[in-house]
Write a protein that holds these residues in place. Sequence first.
Motif, PDB file in Angstrom:
ATOM      1  N   ARG A 148       0.856  -1.190   0.000  1.00  0.00           N
ATOM      2  CA  ARG A 148       0.000   0.000   0.000  1.00  0.00           C
ATOM      3  C   ARG A 148       0.887   1.233   0.000  1.00  0.00           C
ATOM      4  O   ARG A 148       1.743   1.388   0.871  1.00  0.00           O
ATOM      5  CB  ARG A 148      -0.931  -0.011   1.206  1.00  0.00           C
ATOM      6  N   ALA A 149       0.673   2.080  -0.995  1.00  0.00           N
ATOM      7  CA  ALA A 149       1.465   3.302  -1.141  1.00  0.00           C
ATOM      8  C   ALA A 149       0.571   4.511  -0.907  1.00  0.00           C
ATOM      9  O   ALA A 149      -0.484   4.643  -1.536  1.00  0.00           O
ATOM     10  CB  ALA A 149       2.087   3.373  -2.533  1.00  0.00           C
ATOM     11  N   GLU A 150       0.985   5.372   0.005  1.00  0.00           N
ATOM     12  CA  GLU A 150       0.290   6.628   0.268  1.00  0.00           C
ATOM     13  C   GLU A 150       1.236   7.758  -0.124  1.00  0.00           C
ATOM     14  O   GLU A 150       2.308   7.913   0.468  1.00  0.00           O
ATOM     15  CB  GLU A 150      -0.092   6.741   1.745  1.00  0.00           C
ATOM     16  N   LEU A 151       0.837   8.532  -1.145  1.00  0.00           N
ATOM     17  CA  LEU A 151       1.691   9.562  -1.708  1.00  0.00           C
ATOM     18  C   LEU A 151       0.993  10.912  -1.640  1.00  0.00           C
ATOM     19  O   LEU A 151      -0.193  11.020  -1.944  1.00  0.00           O
ATOM     20  CB  LEU A 151       2.037   9.237  -3.166  1.00  0.00           C
ATOM     21  N   GLY A 152       1.726  11.922  -1.241  1.00  0.00           N
ATOM     22  CA  GLY A 152       1.205  13.283  -1.182  1.00  0.00           C
ATOM     23  C   GLY A 152       2.378  14.235  -1.068  1.00  0.00           C
ATOM     24  O   GLY A 152       3.251  14.249  -1.924  1.00  0.00           O
ATOM     25  N   GLU A 153       2.424  15.003   0.004  1.00  0.00           N
ATOM     26  CA  GLU A 153       3.600  15.825   0.256  1.00  0.00           C
ATOM     27  C   GLU A 153       4.768  14.963   0.726  1.00  0.00           C
ATOM     28  O   GLU A 153       5.921  15.365   0.646  1.00  0.00           O
ATOM     29  CB  GLU A 153       3.279  16.901   1.298  1.00  0.00           C
ATOM     30  N   GLY A 154       4.457  13.784   1.240  1.00  0.00           N
ATOM     31  CA  GLY A 154       5.455  12.793   1.612  1.00  0.00           C
ATOM     32  C   GLY A 154       5.062  11.452   1.034  1.00  0.00           C
ATOM     33  O   GLY A 154       4.125  11.343   0.233  1.00  0.00           O
ATOM     34  N   MET A 155       5.773  10.395   1.427  1.00  0.00           N
ATOM     35  CA  MET A 155       5.470   9.052   0.926  1.00  0.00           C
ATOM     36  C   MET A 155       5.492   8.055   2.085  1.00  0.00           C
ATOM     37  O   MET A 155       6.301   8.171   3.008  1.00  0.00           O
ATOM     38  CB  MET A 155       6.447   8.623  -0.167  1.00  0.00           C
ATOM     39  N   ARG A 156       4.573   7.092   2.006  1.00  0.00           N
ATOM     40  CA  ARG A 156       4.515   6.028   3.006  1.00  0.00           C
ATOM     41  C   ARG A 156       4.203   4.722   2.289  1.00  0.00           C
ATOM     42  O   ARG A 156       3.233   4.630   1.536  1.00  0.00           O
ATOM     43  CB  ARG A 156       3.440   6.304   4.050  1.00  0.00           C
ATOM     44  N   LEU A 157       5.050   3.713   2.505  1.00  0.00           N
ATOM     45  CA  LEU A 157       4.867   2.386   1.924  1.00  0.00           C
ATOM     46  C   LEU A 157       4.637   1.390   3.056  1.00  0.00           C
ATOM     47  O   LEU A 157       5.375   1.395   4.052  1.00  0.00           O
ATOM     48  CB  LEU A 157       6.087   1.977   1.102  1.00  0.00           C
ATOM     49  N   ARG A 158       3.656   0.525   2.873  1.00  0.00           N
ATOM     50  CA  ARG A 158       3.315  -0.464   3.898  1.00  0.00           C
ATOM     51  C   ARG A 158       3.204  -1.834   3.209  1.00  0.00           C
ATOM     52  O   ARG A 158       2.342  -2.042   2.364  1.00  0.00           O
ATOM     53  CB  ARG A 158       2.002  -0.097   4.578  1.00  0.00           C
ATOM     54  N   LEU A 159       4.101  -2.737   3.569  1.00  0.00           N
ATOM     55  CA  LEU A 159       4.150  -4.071   2.975  1.00  0.00           C
ATOM     56  C   LEU A 159       3.596  -5.074   3.980  1.00  0.00           C
ATOM     57  O   LEU A 159       4.080  -5.169   5.108  1.00  0.00           O
ATOM     58  CB  LEU A 159       5.590  -4.424   2.629  1.00  0.00           C
ATOM     59  N   SER A 160       2.571  -5.813   3.571  1.00  0.00           N
ATOM     60  CA  SER A 160       1.993  -6.829   4.464  1.00  0.00           C
ATOM     61  C   SER A 160       2.044  -8.191   3.778  1.00  0.00           C
ATOM     62  O   SER A 160       1.777  -8.318   2.584  1.00  0.00           O
ATOM     63  CB  SER A 160       0.560  -6.473   4.853  1.00  0.00           C
ATOM     64  N   ASP A 289      -0.482 -16.254  10.011  1.00  0.00           N
ATOM     65  CA  ASP A 289       0.185 -15.063  10.528  1.00  0.00           C
ATOM     66  C   ASP A 289       0.326 -13.999   9.450  1.00  0.00           C
ATOM     67  O   ASP A 289       0.330 -14.292   8.248  1.00  0.00           O
ATOM     68  CB  ASP A 289       1.579 -15.415  11.048  1.00  0.00           C
ATOM     69  N   GLU A 290       0.489 -12.764   9.908  1.00  0.00           N
ATOM     70  CA  GLU A 290       0.725 -11.647   9.006  1.00  0.00           C
ATOM     71  C   GLU A 290       1.938 -10.860   9.482  1.00  0.00           C
ATOM     72  O   GLU A 290       2.123 -10.650  10.682  1.00  0.00           O
ATOM     73  CB  GLU A 290      -0.490 -10.716   8.947  1.00  0.00           C
ATOM     74  N   ALA A 291       2.786 -10.454   8.541  1.00  0.00           N
ATOM     75  CA  ALA A 291       3.966  -9.655   8.845  1.00  0.00           C
ATOM     76  C   ALA A 291       3.827  -8.295   8.178  1.00  0.00           C
ATOM     77  O   ALA A 291       3.352  -8.192   7.043  1.00  0.00           O
ATOM     78  CB  ALA A 291       5.226 -10.351   8.350  1.00  0.00           C
ATOM     79  N   LEU A 292       4.247  -7.247   8.875  1.00  0.00           N
ATOM     80  CA  LEU A 292       4.143  -5.883   8.359  1.00  0.00           C
ATOM     81  C   LEU A 292       5.527  -5.231   8.307  1.00  0.00           C
ATOM     82  O   LEU A 292       6.376  -5.480   9.162  1.00  0.00           O
ATOM     83  CB  LEU A 292       3.222  -5.037   9.248  1.00  0.00           C
ATOM     84  N   LEU A 293       5.709  -4.374   7.304  1.00  0.00           N
ATOM     85  CA  LEU A 293       6.944  -3.616   7.170  1.00  0.00           C
ATOM     86  C   LEU A 293       6.582  -2.256   6.587  1.00  0.00           C
ATOM     87  O   LEU A 293       5.862  -2.192   5.585  1.00  0.00           O
ATOM     88  CB  LEU A 293       7.928  -4.340   6.258  1.00  0.00           C
TER      89      LEU A 293
END
Length: 300
Positions: A148-160, A289-293
């Motif tokens: 999941r990529a959240e892009l705007g004034e910054g960036m946030r990536l979430r890998l599950s 199980d689920e792993a997040l990064l």
Amino acid sequence: MHTAADFGPHAARVPPREAPAHPLADLFLPGKGEPQRWVSHQRHELLLVEHSRFQAAFSRQGGQLLHFQPRGQRPWLWCARHWPKGGAIRGGVPVCWPWFGRHPAEPGWPSHGWARLSDWQLLASETDEQGMRLTWQLELCDWTVTLRAELGEGMRLRLSTRHQDTQACQLSHALHAYWQVSDVARIALLGLDGAAGYDLLARSDCQQQGELRIEDGCHRIFRRGGPLLLQDLAWQRRLAIDTSGAANSVVWHPGSRPLTDVGWNETLGFVCVEAASCGPDSLCLAPGDEALLCLQASLD
């Protein structure tokens, strides 16, 4: 150590190395005005994203964010100009999954896993005035991995990662970000003072003292995640990079060691600062199980 005063209007000005245009810049044609557009580039399918706050590009291969540039700023991510046929694209934020580095038991399997060589599916994209959220997914055997990529004034990536096998499995993964810089010899990374880790070049344990600077290469896996600061005096820029929640912060640059299809002058323009869980900090996932990064960045 540099202070905030070094970035003020009276800071000493040293002419920065002239950075070449981003290799994907010409794909963003003026006047197109389309928020999303698929194009073909060097035999790869790319998704170009245009928003009032930023430009970005993803590759279907790897579900890989290759380019991110807030309006009025320099690109945050570096990308190689030449991509190998059928191989991994060097640059942006490759997803290293489901192993990091060499496979521990199968030396013939690709370095950093299957994810960056596989085609991902774009499941969803949502846009508002603040930015855009995109969801990519890859299903492989009994594993499902979602970016999941959240892009705007910054960036946030979430890998599950969700594990559906009947047996426990080992997982190591990384968001292997290539940050574009003026000159790798003139940047500093703060936030790792006192962090213990392993130096893969020296093949020995290490402990960081003060700010980290690159001197003819670096490949260190620190056993710490958290907020970091990438200082670039020549560009008068500081990027706040956050690897919180990850077991490891990895810093890599090849130094004078050659990289396939990448010119020496190109390598001066990046440093890798990554969020990872790898080596002795790899994860053992039970069925279900689920792993997040996560990896995020903003302008400091």
